[in-house]
Design an enzyme around this catalytic site. Structure first.
Site, PDB file in Angstrom:
ATOM      1  N   LEU A 116       0.842  -1.192   0.000  1.00 18.18           N
ATOM      2  CA  LEU A 116       0.000   0.000   0.000  1.00 18.18           C
ATOM      3  C   LEU A 116       0.876   1.240   0.000  1.00 18.18           C
ATOM      4  O   LEU A 116       1.988   1.227   0.524  1.00 18.18           O
ATOM      5  CB  LEU A 116      -0.905   0.026   1.239  1.00 18.18           C
ATOM      6  CG  LEU A 116      -2.006  -1.042   1.334  1.00 18.18           C
ATOM      7  CD1 LEU A 116      -2.711  -0.946   2.680  1.00 18.18           C
ATOM      8  CD2 LEU A 116      -2.998  -0.914   0.195  1.00 18.18           C
ATOM      9  N   ASP A 117       0.352   2.331  -0.577  1.00 21.97           N
ATOM     10  CA  ASP A 117       1.071   3.605  -0.567  1.00 21.97           C
ATOM     11  C   ASP A 117       1.250   4.085   0.872  1.00 21.97           C
ATOM     12  O   ASP A 117       0.510   3.681   1.773  1.00 21.97           O
ATOM     13  CB  ASP A 117       0.300   4.664  -1.361  1.00 21.97           C
ATOM     14  CG  ASP A 117       0.126   4.282  -2.818  1.00 21.97           C
ATOM     15  OD1 ASP A 117       0.922   3.460  -3.312  1.00 21.97           O
ATOM     16  OD2 ASP A 117      -0.815   4.789  -3.452  1.00 21.97           O
ATOM     17  N   VAL A 118       2.198   4.993   1.058  1.00 27.75           N
ATOM     18  CA  VAL A 118       2.511   5.467   2.393  1.00 27.75           C
ATOM     19  C   VAL A 118       1.302   6.111   3.072  1.00 27.75           C
ATOM     20  O   VAL A 118       1.119   5.991   4.293  1.00 27.75           O
ATOM     21  CB  VAL A 118       3.708   6.461   2.354  1.00 27.75           C
ATOM     22  CG1 VAL A 118       3.370   7.705   1.553  1.00 27.75           C
ATOM     23  CG2 VAL A 118       4.177   6.817   3.762  1.00 27.75           C
ATOM     24  N   THR A 120      -1.911   5.391   2.369  1.00 20.09           N
ATOM     25  CA  THR A 120      -3.063   4.491   2.329  1.00 20.09           C
ATOM     26  C   THR A 120      -3.076   3.606   3.565  1.00 20.09           C
ATOM     27  O   THR A 120      -2.038   3.127   4.013  1.00 20.09           O
ATOM     28  CB  THR A 120      -3.029   3.626   1.056  1.00 20.09           C
ATOM     29  OG1 THR A 120      -3.028   4.474  -0.093  1.00 20.09           O
ATOM     30  CG2 THR A 120      -4.242   2.711   0.985  1.00 20.09           C
TER      31      THR A 120
END
Length: 249
Positions: A116-118, A120
């Protein structure tokens, strides 16, 4: 005679393993520390002290170090509730990583399943079983992932049709696979996709002129983020959760 008589059938017997290798695989002791412990009489097998560094053990042997039984490590399968601000990596020079949230031995051996993105939040799976990881992340299996999305602008009803038919993202040559959009209110929705292009959810909304304010993953395949699991915490998966990905490769 197509088969040998029963008395001629060879039974499988696991090969003996070096004792120091077994201990090294299942503790944080170095090989030097293991050999010193042997010389000091701190290691025993089936109740007998072992001092030879080239000693071997068989499957089922009971190994004790300093009065503690050494158990063979088994594959680990974890669910983590990722908070914002953590990167999906084993190490990073700028941000804390999701592994910083895991207080377990040998955590550096854990693989991050579904990054997951930072910024998210939500469900991340962790394991040291590479084959299980592949069953989830391999594109040919197409496991559905569901996200709760909050946007800057109202979400148009037309987005449901656009996403279901596939959309061409900037920099891509093929449209996305059909996705299901459930609009929850004017600014939030649940999006279910079965692929994992780079920043896909954010790019899908950008392609229809909207911006994702927050993103939270709640499901991968049949594994749903435990509602009782606080942000930043993890738990072991149940047997049923692990088996939900036992599909043909």
């Amino acid at each position: 005679m197509p088969y040998p008589p029963n008395g001629c059938i060879r039974k499988y017997r696991p090969k003996p393993m070096r004792l120091d290798k077994f201990i090294g695989n299942n503790t944080d002791l170095s090989r030097t520390q293991i050999h010193i412990a042997m010389k000091q009489g701190l290691i025993s097998v089936n109740g007998e002290s072992v001092s030879k560094t080239n000693a071997h053990i068989n499957n089922g042997d009971k190994v004790i170090f300093d009065r503690q039984t050494i158990e063979e490590r088994k594959p680990r399968y974890l669910m983590l509730h990722k908070p914002a601000g953590y990167v999906s990596a084993n190490s990073d020079s700028e941000h804390p990583t999701v592994l910083d949230l895991v207080d377990l031995p040998f955590k550096h051996e854990l693989q991050i399943v579904g990054r997951l993105d930072v910024d998210t939040t939500g469900l991340i799976l962790l394991t040291d079983d590479g084959q299980w990881n592949h069953k989830i992340t391999s594109p040919k299996h197409s496991h559905t992932k569901s996200y709760l999305v909050t946007t800057t602008d109202p979400i148009s009803e037309s987005a449901k049709v656009i996403f279901s038919e596939g959309i061409l993202l900037k920099g891509e040559t093929k449209v996305t696979l059909p996705a299901e959009l459930e609009i929850l209110d004017s600014y939030s929705a649940r999006l279910s996709i079965c692929e994992g292009k780079y920043h896909q959810v954010k790019r899908m909304f950008a392609a229809i002129g909207n911006h994702v304010e927050s993103l939270h993953r709640e499901r991968i395949g049949n594994i749903v983020l435990d509602k009782n699991l606080p942000s930043g915490q993890f738990r072991e998966l149940t047997d049923n959760e692990i088996a939900s990905f036992e599909i043909e490769s």
